[in-house]
Scaffold this active site. Structure first.
Site, PDB file in Angstrom:
ATOM      1  N   GLY A 533       0.942  -1.392   0.121  1.00  0.00           N
ATOM      2  CA  GLY A 533       0.091   0.043   0.008  1.00  0.00           C
ATOM      3  C   GLY A 533       0.850   1.281   0.046  1.00  0.00           C
ATOM      4  O   GLY A 533       2.063   1.294  -0.251  1.00  0.00           O
ATOM      5  N   ARG A 534       0.212   2.518   0.078  1.00  0.00           N
ATOM      6  CA  ARG A 534       0.888   3.641   0.234  1.00  0.00           C
ATOM      7  C   ARG A 534       0.257   4.429   1.235  1.00  0.00           C
ATOM      8  O   ARG A 534      -1.080   4.500   1.380  1.00  0.00           O
ATOM      9  CB  ARG A 534       0.826   4.453  -1.159  1.00  0.00           C
ATOM     10  CG  ARG A 534       1.419   3.671  -2.307  1.00  0.00           C
ATOM     11  CD  ARG A 534       1.385   4.761  -3.546  1.00  0.00           C
ATOM     12  NE  ARG A 534       2.448   5.467  -3.264  1.00  0.00           N
ATOM     13  CZ  ARG A 534       3.782   5.496  -3.601  1.00  0.00           C
ATOM     14  NH1 ARG A 534       4.318   4.506  -3.857  1.00  0.00           N
ATOM     15  NH2 ARG A 534       4.750   6.623  -3.377  1.00  0.00           N
ATOM     16  N   GLY A 538       4.811   7.470   1.819  1.00  0.00           N
ATOM     17  CA  GLY A 538       5.301   6.793   1.111  1.00  0.00           C
ATOM     18  C   GLY A 538       4.852   5.218   0.747  1.00  0.00           C
ATOM     19  O   GLY A 538       3.976   5.008   1.354  1.00  0.00           O
ATOM     20  N   ASP A 648      -3.281  13.402  11.119  1.00  0.00           N
ATOM     21  CA  ASP A 648      -4.013  12.998  10.217  1.00  0.00           C
ATOM     22  C   ASP A 648      -4.808  11.399  10.557  1.00  0.00           C
ATOM     23  O   ASP A 648      -4.557  10.395  10.055  1.00  0.00           O
ATOM     24  CB  ASP A 648      -2.813  12.439   9.057  1.00  0.00           C
ATOM     25  CG  ASP A 648      -3.301  12.268   7.787  1.00  0.00           C
ATOM     26  OD1 ASP A 648      -4.791  12.212   7.720  1.00  0.00           O
ATOM     27  OD2 ASP A 648      -2.791  11.638   6.718  1.00  0.00           O
TER      28      ASP A 648
END
Ligand SMILES: *[C@@H]1O[C@H](CO)[C@@H](O)[C@H](O)[C@H]1NC(C)=O
Ligand SMILES: *[C@@H]1O[C@H](CO)[C@@H](O)[C@H](O)[C@H]1NC(C)=O
Ligand SMILES: *[C@@H]1O[C@H](CO)[C@@H](O)[C@H](O)[C@H]1NC(C)=O
Ligand SMILES: *[C@@H]1O[C@H](CO)[C@@H](O)[C@H](O)[C@H]1NC(C)=O
Ligand SMILES: *[C@@H]1O[C@H](CO)[C@@H](O)[C@H](O)[C@H]1NC(C)=O
Ligand SMILES: *[C@@H]1O[C@H](CO)[C@@H](O)[C@H](O)[C@H]1NC(C)=O
Length: 828
Positions: A533-534, A538, A648
């Protein structure tokens, strides 16, 4: 602006606010019965909300109270207090079923509580046909009268954890604390007259009993008491003065104020406090007197070997820790204390490890004065039962040899504890403390504290400024500041680092955090072949380390800092260890490569479990995830001086472990990226972030609120239709909205909630928990950061309903209420 759209959208659901009215609101609304129950009358638990007794002036009510989904107690409560504070409970340790149970004044004159199966769980034990009626008086006393008005039985004779004005404490009665916040069950603390006729506070736990108030190290006359009046009677009057036959007397700070409702309650945290009800305002309680000013003076709080420090949990709350060489016995309950990781055999070669500034009170084998340190040490050496000794270097040669280590606390300005350690164990430094599995450092500061129980000691030795400030992870933050200030960037060889720091008077534990080489990581991830995944940082790869640990390797594509800066940033997050945070195992910084190695969490991220078609996350799991994420964020925000703001928080960053235990990923990395890159994620960002205003932890609270809504709804907030129709309702203030809601009928409310909550659950959820989550979510997404609750408060609220099981679990306490004894709110 999208974020503001979210607020408007959520506010549109103003109907939420009925939900702030937990079950007792319903109690205070329906019809009532007056203040009298006649012979033959009964209450059914099903009618809890509509039938109850109210005292003539309405100040007290008496009826059934829900304590868990299907568990009820019969209580007297303060009608005007916002949370309907309970003053008395009939069946605190034996709640009855939510169906078929009843309270009845039987024809034979006994007042009984009968469970679903007909079993009588509580009984006044008075059976006389002369009994006429049970009446709730304005004093809060429930009295059983006979026909001529004589008292046959009264609740004032059977106090639980609270005394009301006019209610005496006597030879035969004691107050017993509740076991945890919000639970009715009996705990381990009591307030009672001891055999010397003195009123005492005592911890009466499974292993030890120990008095802690008044000062157990002083004689009764030094504490201003008398043992010569054997009347054993004490009571609080309406003006706020408590006086007792042992000469104990204390006054409320608002002594004499007219018409104030008061109570004296032994809290679940072991402190005895007097409160006044603020009836003009919000119906909240003000503490007007407390027996102990330092919560660490309460015995039993941190268990065997545990050390209590005041204030680290915020707002004066005590925090427990274990010294090095010990591990916490049960992480969810610090009152179980710590376990020694070694044993001491009689006659073996030992040395004494030093714990400056610590005290363990009581359990002295022998207390002697005028001994030198070496004499004191020798006594402990010669006695196999001696586990440690305390020596006061302040003069006088006071020597306390200890048979057991309980009631530990910090700091004690004068004393050093010397712990007996076998030589075979090797070097041990018990001044290094472990908080919930954390390594924590001990920093020396010069605080002036004379709050120890040994205040009658001679003046402190001037050389001994061993007053320590023990800090939860905060120590590490300060540590980092020291490194940076000294231009001393993080040193990774743990042993040298530790030695160097120790030389400066500090000690530090580094474990598991490691620097990896690029080749090692390349091998672990099969040359970065398995991209899973990202993230904002990154690409993410899965890998397996040499030692078999599954890890996630993140290639930090945007991070360009110099090696030293990068290392120092990571040094801090590398030591964060909390079960709801993804553990960072290490990093790699070589040439231009910057990689982060973290724990691999099996079950993917929350967005997949929640939003994907065919996903089916049950209610229990959803609530557990809400609690876990809140705990993780609270840890980041509060236990490190508001040090880390995640910035986040979103379902993509919430990983789920094997048993769906959530772990927050990507924390603490905001600093690594330049400010412009940290923009949060649309739909989750707080307005102040979008507006580029200063950001605090409250930005995470906002995002968490959005995640809560999504857990409830099973749908991304951004996907809900935005309809800003109810502007007028929005403009009303909170109280008017609440008032409006109270007009709604109960049926409509439940129907409304059912419509709101994810249809995929098919109605299989806890009404109370869903209501709590909604209410919290709405508070969290307030556009004014100051009005949002702190993550600590969020955790407390969620925990308060966590033990409410969707299925019928009656004795919720047996099913592990998640009580965090290490953070005790001093006000409740
Ligand atoms: C009534 O008697 C039972 C059995 O002796 C006892 O357990 C209970 O505490 C008594 N109830 C009251 C209110 O005294
Ligand atoms: C003992 O205490 C009671 C109640 O406080 C008081 O009325 C009485 O006068 C006291 N007796 C003596 C001898 O002080
Ligand atoms: C009931 O409460 C009000 C307000 O606190 C107080 O003024 C009044 O005296 C109380 N009534 C009784 C009988 O205690
Ligand atoms: C306590 O210490 C004194 C002085 O060292 C000694 O004489 C006495 O025997 C000790 N008592 C016990 C019970 O060990
Ligand atoms: C140390 O003590 C001095 C004198 O009491 C005081 O002025 C100073 O603020 C203290 N420093 C710290 C860090 O507490
Ligand atoms: C220190 O002790 C003195 C005398 O016992 C007391 O008056 C004072 O309030 C204490 N200060 C603190 C901060 O506890």
């Amino acid at each position: 602006m999208r974020a503001l759209g979210v607020i408007r959208l959520t506010m549109r659901w103003w109907v939420f606010f009925f939900l702030s009215t937990l079950p007792w609101t319903a109690l205070s609304e329906g019809g009532e019965r007056g203040s009298v129950m006649w012979r033959g009358d009964s209450f059914a638990v099903e009618d809890a909300s509509s039938s109850f007794l109210a005292s003539p002036s309405g100040n007290f009510s008496c009826g059934f109270r829900q304590v868990a989904t299907n568990a009820y107690t019969f209580v007297i409560w303060f009608t005007a207090s916002a949370d309907a504070t309970v003053a008395w409970t009939a069946n605190r340790d034996a709640p009855v079923n939510g169906r078929g149970s009843r309270a009845e004044l039987r024809r034979d004159g006994s007042l009984v509580l009968q469970d679903l199966d007909g079993h009588v769980v509580w009984n006044t034990n008075i059976s006389t046909t002369s009994a006429d009626r049970a009446e709730l008086l304005d004093s809060g006393n429930l009295v059983l009268f006979d026909e001529s008005g004589r008292t046959l039985w009264q609740s004032f004779d059977w106090p639980t954890d609270t005394l009301l004005p006019g209610q005496p404490i006597t030879r035969y009665r004691r107050l017993v604390s509740a076991s945890a916040r919000g639970l009715p069950y009996s705990g381990f603390y009591s307030f009672y007259f001891d055999s010397n006729n003195i009123l005492n506070l005592m911890y009466d736990g499974p292993e030890i009993s120990s008095n802690y108030w008044p000062n157990p190290f002083s004689k009764w006359w030094e504490n201003g008491r008398t043992a010569y009046n054997s009347t054993r009677y004490g009571s609080l009057d309406v003006r706020g003065r408590f006086s007792a036959s042992d000469n104990l007397q204390f006054d409320a700070s608002d002594m004499g104020a007219h018409g104030v409702m008061r109570r004296l309650t032994l809290g679940y945290d072991g402190n005895l406090r007097m409160y006044s009800l603020d009836v003009s305002g919000a119906g909240t309680w003000q503490v007007t007197w407390a027996a102990l000013s330092n919560p660490c003076d309460v015995h039993g709080i941190c268990g065997r070997y545990g050390l209590c420090t005041q204030g680290l949990g915020g707002a004066g709350a005590p925090v427990c820790s274990c010294p090095e060489g010990f591990v916490v016995a049960e992480a969810s309950d610090w009152s179980k204390g710590c376990r020694r990781t070694f044993d001491v055999r009689c006659g073996e070669d030992v040395y004494f490890a030093k714990m400056p500034g610590a005290d363990y009170s009581g359990f002295d084998l022998n207390y002697t004065k005028a001994l030198t340190y070496h004499e004191c040490r020798q006594i402990c050496l010669d006695d196999c039962n001696c586990e440690a000794f305390g020596y006061k270097h302040g003069g006088g040669g006071k020597c306390y040899t200890k048979i057991a280590l309980w009631n530990g606390r910090l700091p004690d300005s004068y004393q050093v504890i010397y712990l007996k350690v076998p030589r075979r164990v090797g070097h041990l430094d018990p001044s290094v403390l472990h908080f919930g599995g954390h390594a924590c450092t001990v920093l020396e500061v010069n605080a002036s504290s004379n709050s120890s129980s040994y205040s009658h000691l001679p003046a402190a030795h001037s050389k001994l400024n061993f007053v320590y400030f023990y800090s939860f992870l905060a120590g590490l933050c300060v540590m980092e500041a020291i490194f940076i200030a000294a231009g001393y960037l993080f040193v990774f060889r743990a042993d040298t680092a530790a030695r160097r720091i120790r030389d400066q008077g500090y000690s530090l534990v580094l474990d598991h955090f490691k620097r990896f080489t690029y080749d090692e990581l390349s091998a672990a991830t099969c040359e970065f072949s398995d991209e899973i995944g990202r993230s904002a940082l990154g690409a993410i790869y899965k890998g397996v380390l040499d030692d078999g640990r599954s890890v996630t390797v993140t290639r930090l594509e945007e991070v360009m800092q110099a090696d030293e800066v990068f290392r120092s940033e990571l040094s801090a997050i590398g030591r964060i260890n909390h079960m709801n945070l993804v553990r960072i195992w290490g990093f790699c910084s070589e040439h231009s490569h910057r990689l982060l190695v973290s724990e691999h969490v099996d079950n993917g991220s929350l967005d997949k479990a929640l939003f994907l078609r065919g996903a089916s996350l049950g209610w229990h799991a959803r609530y557990g995830i809400a609690v876990g994420v809140a705990k993780g964020l609270a840890y980041l925000h509060h236990e490190c001086l508001e040090w880390i703001v995640h910035c986040d928080v979103k379902p993509e960053n919430i990983m789920l472990g094997a048993d769906l235990e959530p772990k927050i990923a990507d924390f603490g990395l905001a600093e690594l990226l330049s400010r412009s890159r940290v923009q949060g994620t649309r739909g989750y960002i707080a307005p102040e972030m979008a507006l580029n205003l200063p950001i605090t932890g409250k930005a995470d609270v906002f995002s968490f609120g959005v995640v809560l809504l999504e857990l409830l709804r099973g749908q991304r907030v951004c996907d809900w239709a935005v309809d800003a129709g109810d502007e007028e309702v929005l403009r009303m203030d909170f109280r008017r909205r609440v008032a409006l809601l109270r007009e709604e009928t109960r049926d409509l409310q439940e129907a409304w909630l059912e419509e709101f909550v994810d249809a995929r659950l098919h109605g299989d959820f806890s009404y109370l928990q869903a209501a709590t989550m909604l209410e919290l979510a709405v508070l969290c997404v307030d556009d004014d950061p100051r009005r949002r609750p702190s993550m600590d408060a969020v955790v407390q609220t969620l925990l308060s309903t966590q033990d409410v099981m969707p299925t019928s679990v009656r004795h919720a306490h047996a099913a592990s209420p998640d009580q965090e004894i290490s953070h005790i709110d001093p006000m409740v």
